[in-house]
Design a protein around this motif. Structure first.
Motif, PDB file in Angstrom:
ATOM      1  N   LYS A  88       0.776  -1.306   0.001  1.00 13.00           N
ATOM      2  CA  LYS A  88       0.070   0.051   0.205  1.00 13.00           C
ATOM      3  C   LYS A  88       0.874   1.327   0.007  1.00 13.00           C
ATOM      4  O   LYS A  88       0.651   2.358  -0.726  1.00 13.00           O
ATOM      5  CB  LYS A  88      -0.935  -0.104   1.101  1.00 13.00           C
ATOM      6  N   ALA A  89       1.831   1.265   0.709  1.00  9.22           N
ATOM      7  CA  ALA A  89       2.830   2.282   0.642  1.00  9.22           C
ATOM      8  C   ALA A  89       3.424   2.716  -0.566  1.00  9.22           C
ATOM      9  O   ALA A  89       3.486   4.018  -1.126  1.00  9.22           O
ATOM     10  CB  ALA A  89       3.971   2.182   1.797  1.00  9.22           C
ATOM     11  N   LEU A  90       4.049   1.545  -1.412  1.00  9.74           N
ATOM     12  CA  LEU A  90       4.214   1.895  -2.465  1.00  9.74           C
ATOM     13  C   LEU A  90       3.183   2.260  -3.534  1.00  9.74           C
ATOM     14  O   LEU A  90       3.495   3.294  -4.769  1.00  9.74           O
ATOM     15  CB  LEU A  90       4.978   0.515  -3.109  1.00  9.74           C
ATOM     16  N   GLU A  91       2.126   1.859  -3.620  1.00  9.04           N
ATOM     17  CA  GLU A  91       0.872   2.251  -4.357  1.00  9.04           C
ATOM     18  C   GLU A  91       0.602   3.619  -3.837  1.00  9.04           C
ATOM     19  O   GLU A  91       0.263   4.521  -5.264  1.00  9.04           O
ATOM     20  CB  GLU A  91      -0.466   1.402  -3.773  1.00  9.04           C
ATOM     21  N   HIS A  92       0.595   4.166  -2.731  1.00  7.92           N
ATOM     22  CA  HIS A  92       0.094   5.492  -2.610  1.00  7.92           C
ATOM     23  C   HIS A  92       1.102   6.406  -3.007  1.00  7.92           C
ATOM     24  O   HIS A  92       1.032   7.387  -3.329  1.00  7.92           O
ATOM     25  CB  HIS A  92       0.080   5.591  -1.034  1.00  7.92           C
ATOM     26  N   ALA A  93       2.566   6.045  -2.824  1.00 10.37           N
ATOM     27  CA  ALA A  93       3.605   7.092  -3.164  1.00 10.37           C
ATOM     28  C   ALA A  93       3.602   7.192  -4.587  1.00 10.37           C
ATOM     29  O   ALA A  93       3.750   8.198  -5.309  1.00 10.37           O
ATOM     30  CB  ALA A  93       5.009   6.637  -2.683  1.00 10.37           C
ATOM     31  N   SER A  94       3.479   5.989  -5.525  1.00  6.66           N
ATOM     32  CA  SER A  94       3.578   5.955  -6.761  1.00  6.66           C
ATOM     33  C   SER A  94       2.397   6.755  -7.368  1.00  6.66           C
ATOM     34  O   SER A  94       2.749   7.476  -8.440  1.00  6.66           O
ATOM     35  CB  SER A  94       3.648   4.578  -7.462  1.00  6.66           C
ATOM     36  N   LEU A  95       0.946   6.603  -6.990  1.00  4.66           N
ATOM     37  CA  LEU A  95      -0.084   7.396  -7.537  1.00  4.66           C
ATOM     38  C   LEU A  95       0.078   8.782  -7.210  1.00  4.66           C
ATOM     39  O   LEU A  95      -0.458   9.503  -8.079  1.00  4.66           O
ATOM     40  CB  LEU A  95      -1.189   6.532  -7.027  1.00  4.66           C
ATOM     41  N   ASN A  96       0.676   9.096  -6.139  1.00  9.35           N
ATOM     42  CA  ASN A  96       0.976  10.569  -5.796  1.00  9.35           C
ATOM     43  C   ASN A  96       1.960  11.056  -6.587  1.00  9.35           C
ATOM     44  O   ASN A  96       2.242  12.401  -6.908  1.00  9.35           O
ATOM     45  CB  ASN A  96       1.204  10.918  -4.272  1.00  9.35           C
ATOM     46  N   CYS A  97       2.741  10.108  -7.073  1.00  7.00           N
ATOM     47  CA  CYS A  97       3.893  10.789  -7.984  1.00  7.00           C
ATOM     48  C   CYS A  97       3.430  10.460  -9.517  1.00  7.00           C
ATOM     49  O   CYS A  97       4.348  10.451 -10.627  1.00  7.00           O
ATOM     50  CB  CYS A  97       5.189   9.978  -7.907  1.00  7.00           C
ATOM     51  N   ASN A  98       2.228  10.274  -9.811  1.00  8.13           N
ATOM     52  CA  ASN A  98       1.916   9.696 -11.087  1.00  8.13           C
ATOM     53  C   ASN A  98       2.523   8.913 -11.766  1.00  8.13           C
ATOM     54  O   ASN A  98       2.825   9.029 -13.052  1.00  8.13           O
ATOM     55  CB  ASN A  98       1.855  11.102 -12.099  1.00  8.13           C
ATOM     56  N   ARG A  99       2.653   7.518 -11.107  1.00  7.91           N
ATOM     57  CA  ARG A  99       3.246   6.429 -11.652  1.00  7.91           C
ATOM     58  C   ARG A  99       2.371   5.193 -11.199  1.00  7.91           C
ATOM     59  O   ARG A  99       1.731   5.270 -10.253  1.00  7.91           O
ATOM     60  CB  ARG A  99       4.799   6.337 -11.163  1.00  7.91           C
ATOM     61  N   ILE A 100       2.589   4.115 -11.917  1.00  5.55           N
ATOM     62  CA  ILE A 100       1.920   3.016 -11.605  1.00  5.55           C
ATOM     63  C   ILE A 100       3.209   2.062 -11.229  1.00  5.55           C
ATOM     64  O   ILE A 100       4.294   1.913 -11.908  1.00  5.55           O
ATOM     65  CB  ILE A 100       1.336   2.519 -12.572  1.00  5.55           C
ATOM     66  N   VAL A 101       3.135   1.531  -9.779  1.00 10.72           N
ATOM     67  CA  VAL A 101       4.223   0.579  -9.409  1.00 10.72           C
ATOM     68  C   VAL A 101       4.263  -1.003  -9.757  1.00 10.72           C
ATOM     69  O   VAL A 101       2.834  -1.258  -9.964  1.00 10.72           O
ATOM     70  CB  VAL A 101       4.341   0.691  -8.047  1.00 10.72           C
ATOM     71  N   ASP A 102       5.281  -1.394 -10.277  1.00 18.15           N
ATOM     72  CA  ASP A 102       5.403  -2.846 -10.631  1.00 18.15           C
ATOM     73  C   ASP A 102       6.168  -3.503  -9.637  1.00 18.15           C
ATOM     74  O   ASP A 102       7.421  -3.106  -9.917  1.00 18.15           O
ATOM     75  CB  ASP A 102       5.567  -3.181 -12.131  1.00 18.15           C
TER      76      ASP A 102
END
Length: 571
Positions: free
Chosen positions: A327-341
């Motif tokens: 969730k932390a990776l998802e939250h950070a990536s979406l707030n940076c306009n990225r999708i985390v894989d």
């Protein structure tokens, strides 16, 4: 009077009660209501602290040091709550409290029984916790969400189901709503939805004295024609109160899915929620919350650039072991306009022993590490895979790959640096090699070395950034908004050996954050001359929020996607 929404589950475990409960609470918050949550776990453990992550998923840590079920992490993230250990009820806690009362003579010679004494203890606990003002608003909650863990029909859940049967009469029908989450499997070549499992589950629930007010039906696809009518006929639940919770783009869309089907109206009708009684300022806050949530959920569905993060851990066979980290990776990536894989790598698969026994797995694991835009090494216990984690930290350091080490990941980064840069060839942690002559990581002196449960350094503690030129210009300090003191949650028994701090720092590994109390316990590190090489002894993933991501994770995603310098220049 506080109103109660109880969420039960049928057919199978792990059906998603926690997400339904969290989503329901979020919808109620959008009305301007104050919501709290309680999770009931029917196991005999006092808490989740001694459970293996591979057996029960992540152990979530609260501000007060409570080690609890991972669903409380969902509640905190969805509802912007700060919960306490009292918000997690286990069979062990209930029996312990009851036996202590019996030993004191509180029952005046009566025979102590499951009914009424145990069931009363459960009800009293729920009512007591439901009336504690929330830390965010300071208001007594309007609604308490109670998730009943396990599956209806399980022997261990029986006392809690009976307690809820009695509880509905204690608080009154207008203050009690039961949501039953059940499975609607899709079987056969044509993919037909089957209602029989849900019918049987509701029938069993009714036999125990509880009638669901709302059905939330989990399925891979939306309701087929006639399914809602059929479920209503055989479960005696109104069609308007039966919700299709089918697979979505992301879990962040579940509240939207429920709202679009009329969940708010059903809850308001059942619980007699008085809209005029809610102040305009609270309604405005709710509207703003809903607008932000919708925007965040939409980002997940966009065609954003992908950033690859290799997570080198010890429990990667069960992703729930790292649910807060995900969730932390998802939250950070979406707030940076990225999708985390996320590229999952078992630490032991990077070691030479795997090269000898399973070379394909070894090379596949290293391929993931080498292809990643960033590397993350999370916490863990035991020696398995540690050498592989040390190798992953070394790869990130030597090849200028953004790195974040959490707890054990913080320690293995220090061990690698001591071995590779400082010339301490036998450097290790006394946790894994008690006889090492160069113990970079040691057991904390105040920790009980015998008892396991609840004896670690736990909960929210203050970390103070050092007041030197490197720290004041470091990326991690800036990511925290240049705050001198921060509060994060810890869960560890071992720490960096103070005797080796000078040699590590003299060679370029800077401990920029230390504990506020003594200033001698190392809690944040950052490497000189590296795009982003950060380690934290605490677990920043525990307090990540969808709309307020964790700074260390934000830094990792920004560095891995080439946005960090630009972001820091704006601060």
């Amino acid at each position: 009077m506080t109103k109660y929404v109880v969420v039960s589950g049928g057919v199978i475990s792990g059906i998603g009660k926690g997400i339904i409960a969290s989503s329901t609470g979020l919808l109620l918050e959008t009305l301007g209501l104050t919501v709290t949550a309680i999770k009931i776990d029917p196991y005999l453990n006092i808490d989740a602290g001694t459970l293996s992550p591979l057996d029960h998923g992540e152990v979530f840590v609260l501000d007060d040091g409570g080690e609890v079920d991972l669903d409380l992490g969902n509640y905190e993230r969805y509802l912007e709550l700060t919960l306490t250990r009292e918000n997690n009820i286990t069979t062990g806690k209930i029996y312990k409290a009851l036996i202590e009362r019996e030993r004191r003579g509180d029952f005046l010679g009566k025979t102590v029984q499951v009914v009424p004494h145990l069931t009363n203890e459960i009800q009293d606990w729920i009512e007591r916790v439901a009336k504690i003002p929330t830390s965010s608003s300071g208001r007594v909650p309007d609604v308490c969400i109670v998730e009943l863990g396990g599956t209806v029909g399980d022997i261990e859940s029986a006392p809690f189901v009976e307690a809820m049967r009695q509880f509905q009469f204690r608080v009154g029908p207008e203050n009690f709503c039961l949501i039953h989450v059940s499975l609607l499997p899709v079987v056969g070549v044509v993919g037909e939805q089957k209602t029989k499992p849900t019918q049987a589950s509701v029938r069993e629930l009714r036999g125990l004295g509880l009638s669901p007010d709302i059905l939330a039906c989990r399925s891979s696809i939306p309701f087929e024609d006639g399914i809602r009518e059929k479920l209503s006929m055989f479960s005696q639940v109104a069609e308007s109160n039966i919700f299709s919770v089918h697979d979505c783009t992301s879990l962040y869309h579940v509240p939207i899915l429920l709202k679009n089907q009329g969940m708010i109206e059903v809850l308001s009708s059942k619980l007699k929620i008085n809209y005029p009684g809610i102040s305009k300022s609270l309604k405005d806050e709710g509207d703003d919350l809903w607008a932000q949530w919708n925007e965040f959920a939409r980002r997940k569905a966009r065609n954003l650039d992908v950033v690859k993060i290799a997570v080198v851990g010890k429990y990667t066979h069960l992703i729930d072991s790292y649910i807060s980290l995900v969730k932390a990776l998802e939250h950070a990536s979406l707030n940076c306009n990225r999708i985390v894989d996320i590229l999952w790598v078992e630490g032991s698969d990077l070691e030479k022993s795997t090269l000898e026994s399973d070379p394909l797995r070894y090379h596949d694991s290293w391929k993931k590490v080498c292809a990643a835009d960033g590397i993350l090494v999370p916490g863990g216990f035991g020696s398995r895979g540690v050498e592989g984690m040390i190798l992953a930290a070394r790869w990130a350091r030597e090849h200028s790959v953004p790195y974040l080490g959490i707890c054990l990941g913080f320690q293995v980064a220090s061990i690698d640096f001591a071995r590779s840069v400082c010339g301490l060839k036998t450097a290790h942690s006394s946790e894994f090699d008690p006889e090492t002559k160069e113990p970079i990581v040691i057991f904390m002196p105040e920790i009980d070395p015998v008892t396991l449960g609840g004896t670690m350094r736990l909960g929210s503690r203050a970390t103070k950034f050092t007041n030197d030129d490197f720290t004041l210009h470091s990326s991690i300090y800036k990511l925290y908004g240049s705050q001198e003191v921060i509060y994060e949650r810890f869960r560890h028994r071992y720490e960096i050996n103070p005797e080796f701090i000078n040699v590590l720092e003299d060679n370029g590994l800077k401990f920029v954050g230390r504990d506020l109390e003594t200033g001698t316990r190392m809690e944040v590190l950052q490497l000189e001359d590296h795009p982003y090489f950060v380690g934290t002894q605490y677990h920043p993933e525990y307090i990540t929020r969808p709309l307020k991501p964790s700074p260390p994770f934000t830094g990792l995603i920004l560095a891995a996607s080439g946005q960090l310098k630009e972001h820091l220049n704006k601060l």
